[in-house]
Structures are given as C-alpha cells and as structure tokens.
Scaffold this motif. Sequence first.
Motif, PDB file in Angstrom:
ATOM      1  N   GLN A   7      45.831 -79.572  43.361  1.00  0.00           N
ATOM      2  CA  GLN A   7      45.498 -80.026  44.706  1.00  0.00           C
ATOM      3  C   GLN A   7      44.231 -79.351  45.215  1.00  0.00           C
ATOM      4  O   GLN A   7      44.099 -79.048  46.398  1.00  0.00           O
ATOM      5  CB  GLN A   7      46.667 -79.789  45.672  1.00  0.00           C
ATOM      6  N   ALA A   8      43.241 -79.144  44.317  1.00  0.00           N
ATOM      7  CA  ALA A   8      42.030 -78.405  44.694  1.00  0.00           C
ATOM      8  C   ALA A   8      41.291 -79.035  45.862  1.00  0.00           C
ATOM      9  O   ALA A   8      40.840 -78.345  46.777  1.00  0.00           O
ATOM     10  CB  ALA A   8      41.092 -78.282  43.485  1.00  0.00           C
ATOM     11  N   GLN A   9      41.158 -80.370  45.868  1.00  0.00           N
ATOM     12  CA  GLN A   9      40.449 -81.028  46.970  1.00  0.00           C
ATOM     13  C   GLN A   9      41.231 -80.913  48.277  1.00  0.00           C
ATOM     14  O   GLN A   9      40.658 -80.685  49.342  1.00  0.00           O
ATOM     15  CB  GLN A   9      40.181 -82.490  46.623  1.00  0.00           C
ATOM     16  N   PHE A  19      41.986 -78.715  53.720  1.00  0.00           N
ATOM     17  CA  PHE A  19      42.975 -78.466  54.762  1.00  0.00           C
ATOM     18  C   PHE A  19      43.376 -77.008  54.956  1.00  0.00           C
ATOM     19  O   PHE A  19      44.018 -76.690  55.958  1.00  0.00           O
ATOM     20  CB  PHE A  19      44.233 -79.300  54.488  1.00  0.00           C
ATOM     21  N   ARG A  20      43.073 -76.125  54.005  1.00  0.00           N
ATOM     22  CA  ARG A  20      43.458 -74.728  54.198  1.00  0.00           C
ATOM     23  C   ARG A  20      42.660 -74.094  55.332  1.00  0.00           C
ATOM     24  O   ARG A  20      41.465 -74.334  55.457  1.00  0.00           O
ATOM     25  CB  ARG A  20      43.235 -73.935  52.904  1.00  0.00           C
ATOM     26  N   HIS A  59      45.892 -83.354  59.686  1.00  0.00           N
ATOM     27  CA  HIS A  59      45.482 -82.055  59.146  1.00  0.00           C
ATOM     28  C   HIS A  59      46.699 -81.180  58.875  1.00  0.00           C
ATOM     29  O   HIS A  59      46.769 -80.502  57.845  1.00  0.00           O
ATOM     30  CB  HIS A  59      44.523 -81.352  60.106  1.00  0.00           C
ATOM     31  N   LEU A  60      47.652 -81.193  59.786  1.00  0.00           N
ATOM     32  CA  LEU A  60      48.889 -80.433  59.590  1.00  0.00           C
ATOM     33  C   LEU A  60      49.570 -80.840  58.288  1.00  0.00           C
ATOM     34  O   LEU A  60      49.958 -79.980  57.478  1.00  0.00           O
ATOM     35  CB  LEU A  60      49.828 -80.668  60.767  1.00  0.00           C
ATOM     36  N   ILE A  61      49.717 -82.145  58.066  1.00  0.00           N
ATOM     37  CA  ILE A  61      50.370 -82.637  56.847  1.00  0.00           C
ATOM     38  C   ILE A  61      49.547 -82.277  55.613  1.00  0.00           C
ATOM     39  O   ILE A  61      50.104 -81.890  54.575  1.00  0.00           O
ATOM     40  CB  ILE A  61      50.586 -84.162  56.933  1.00  0.00           C
ATOM     41  N   SER A  98      49.398 -78.833  50.703  1.00  0.00           N
ATOM     42  CA  SER A  98      48.697 -77.908  49.806  1.00  0.00           C
ATOM     43  C   SER A  98      49.559 -76.728  49.374  1.00  0.00           C
ATOM     44  O   SER A  98      49.146 -75.948  48.511  1.00  0.00           O
ATOM     45  CB  SER A  98      47.413 -77.385  50.477  1.00  0.00           C
ATOM     46  N   TRP A  99      50.760 -76.573  49.964  1.00  0.00           N
ATOM     47  CA  TRP A  99      51.631 -75.453  49.598  1.00  0.00           C
ATOM     48  C   TRP A  99      52.052 -75.575  48.131  1.00  0.00           C
ATOM     49  O   TRP A  99      52.398 -76.663  47.650  1.00  0.00           O
ATOM     50  CB  TRP A  99      52.877 -75.438  50.476  1.00  0.00           C
ATOM     51  N   SER A 100      52.072 -74.459  47.437  1.00  0.00           N
ATOM     52  CA  SER A 100      52.463 -74.465  46.022  1.00  0.00           C
ATOM     53  C   SER A 100      53.893 -74.953  45.840  1.00  0.00           C
ATOM     54  O   SER A 100      54.197 -75.665  44.870  1.00  0.00           O
ATOM     55  CB  SER A 100      52.302 -73.065  45.423  1.00  0.00           C
TER      56      SER A 100
END
Length: 245
Positions: free
Chosen positions: A8-10, A15-16, A191-193, A198-200
């Motif tokens: 999920q690099a992009q 979003f981080r 953005h929240l979603i 992006s969480w592992s």
Amino acid sequence: MKDNFSTQAQTYAKFRPGYSHDIINYIASFTATKNLALDIATGNGQVAAKLAGHFKTVYATDISEKQLENAIPADNIIYKLERAEHTSFDDKMFDLITVAQAIHWFDFDAFYKEVYRILKPDGLFVVMGYGLFSTNPESDRIIRHFHQETLGDYWDPERRYVDEDYKTIPFPFEEIVAKQFLDTFTWTFEHLIGYIDSWSAVQHYIKKNGSNPVDLIRDELKESWEKSDGKAVFPLLLRVGKLRL
C-alpha cells in the motif's frame, strides 16, 4: 526488519500524517553541526524532506523499493535501498539519525550496533512516531473497537511498542528528556478511510480473509464523522538520545 507497507505504498504516501515543522525544528535544535543527517526506514521521505531544510545533505534509506518510488524529491536528499541493521555508510558519519514510526520492526541489537558505528560521538539519535489518534467521541468509539477487537489478532506482535508509546523499546543511549507534541489535522471522511486502509493489520486481514474489514464500519463511521469537525489529534512519540561513550 519487516516490510509491511510495499503493498500500500501509494496509499501510505497519500494518507499517512506527516510530522510538523515544530517537531523537526525542535530535533534539529539539539545538533550543533548540521552537515549530514540520516532518516532510516524513510518510507515516502516525509521526515527526510523536512530535515533537508536544516542539514547540508540528508540520506534516507528504506527496504521498500515501492516506498522509495513514492518518496519526496529534493536536491540534497539521497535515497538508498538498504536495511536498517546493515548499511553501507562510513563509521562516525552522521550528526543526526532519525527513525519515524518504524523502530518497532527492527532487530534492536543489530540496529543499535549499527547506530553506534555510523553516528558521530557527539551526534543525536531520535525515535519518533505517533499513537492512535483521538477525534469526536462517537468516531473514537467505533475506531477503537475496530482497532482493538476487529483487528486485534491481525496486528504484528511488534506493534505493541507503539501502543506503549515507545516507552518499552530498548534504548541504550544517554537519554535527553524531550518535549511533548500533539499534531492536529482536519480530514475529510475519504482521508480518514485512506489512513485506516494503510494500517498493516488491515492489509493482514485482507490477505487472510479476502475482504476489507474497513467495510464493516464504513457506514457507521461516515455518519459520525460527517456530524463532527473532522479533527484528528495525534500524540507524537519522541525519544532523544546521545551515545554512551
């Protein structure tokens, strides 16, 4: 060191949450000499890019080629594909070494041996991160249940160090008591979603079950979020140290 973020690099890059100039300025204020800095596990280079405003040259390493492909470019940043525990740098090279939201994935003994090799005797070592954010009470309730219950078994064991605010990581340095920081962002629901996606643990869940667990909370979370001011407040984790000589 694990690579949990190439997939999920992009999404990670987009979003981080970033780190404020305030915290970077604070870190840089401890270093008398500002020639060479190193940001390890740089991801998309968000810390490296801010350090580039303070240091003559910034090196930034990561084990994920996809992350580096999404990294922020700058004339004085040199990105390298390298493991945290085994680098190609010369002895006693850096005035500052930073690790942001990644040290919990490292082999501590091997990594700290490398830090002691490549950091200058008067250099600074900094660990940063951010804990679970807070927002409006109803969204908090949904997100915390999702984080702890739905995803509970899908978090890597190393992730507990983040939940413990990095207070329990080995830290074989002469520690400097650091100021505490909060970062506040105003996010759309999209953005929240994107951030939660992006969480592992979300990626581990998808890999095992073939479905996205975020779909389980999407509608309820959207309703609560759109009634709120959209603010997300992150406690920043910070430990600062010098070599024990």
